[in-house]
Motif scaffolding. Sequence first.
Motif, mmCIF file in Angstrom:
data_model
loop_
_atom_site.group_PDB
_atom_site.id
_atom_site.type_symbol
_atom_site.label_atom_id
_atom_site.label_comp_id
_atom_site.label_asym_id
_atom_site.label_seq_id
_atom_site.Cartn_x
_atom_site.Cartn_y
_atom_site.Cartn_z
ATOM 1 N N GLU A 1 0.856 -1.182 0.000
ATOM 2 C CA GLU A 1 0.000 0.000 0.000
ATOM 3 C C GLU A 1 0.896 1.237 0.000
ATOM 4 N N SER B 1 0.690 4.361 -1.038
ATOM 5 C CA SER B 1 0.171 5.662 -0.607
ATOM 6 C C SER B 1 0.077 5.742 0.911
ATOM 7 N N ARG C 1 3.598 5.944 2.411
ATOM 8 C CA ARG C 1 4.104 7.314 2.308
ATOM 9 C C ARG C 1 3.461 8.207 3.374
ATOM 10 N N HIS C 2 2.154 8.106 3.508
ATOM 11 C CA HIS C 2 1.427 8.909 4.496
ATOM 12 C C HIS C 2 1.990 8.704 5.902
ATOM 13 N N TRP D 1 9.945 11.157 -3.284
ATOM 14 C CA TRP D 1 9.403 11.604 -1.997
ATOM 15 C C TRP D 1 10.193 11.025 -0.829
#
Length: 175
Positions: free
Chosen positions: A129, A131, A134-135, A165
Motif C-alpha cells: 500500500e 500511498s 508514504r502517508h 518523496w
Amino acid sequence: MSDHIKSIIQRIGETDQLYLQGNLPELALERADLRLQLVMQSQLRQEQIYFLQEAVVLLEQGRIEFEEMPLRLYADLSLHLAKAYMIYFEITREARFATITQQILKPITHHDFGDIYFFLAYASAVKNEPSLTRHWLKKYSATQAFDLGLLREHSAFKEFHTAPWFSQMLQSKLH
C-alpha cells in the motif's frame, strides 16, 4: 543455552510468580516483552510461534483488563502487540498479521506517538500500500521518534529508496 537466555527464562519465572499475586499493566508488558525476547533468540519456528502466542495473549489481556492506565502505557502495550503481529508476519509472510497491526494502531494515531506511525508504515509497506506507506512515513518523519538509520536499513522500505518523496524526506532530516 546462553546466559542471556537463562536470565530471560529466570525473569519469566519471577514475573509469572508476581502475576499470581496480582496483575498490573506494567507487569503484562514486561511478561510479554520477555517472551518476545525469546522469540528473537530462538531459531525454531514452532518455538517462536509458541512464545508469540503467549505474548499476544498477555498484551491483549493487559490492554483490556484494566479500566484505567496512563496513555503511554496503553500505547506501549499496543505497540508491543503490533510488534508481535509484525514478527508473526516476518515468520509466516501472511499479510493478515499486517492488517491486524493496522487495526490495533489506527485508533490511537491521534495521540501522535512516532512509533505508531512507523509500525503503520511498516504494515502498509508489506501489504503493498504505497500511498499509505508514504502517508505514515511522513507523519513518522515529523516526530522525535524518527530514526534515519532504521528507515534506511529496514527491508520493508527498500523499494521506496528510489522514490523522489522518500529521498526528499530523508534529505530534509539530514539538514
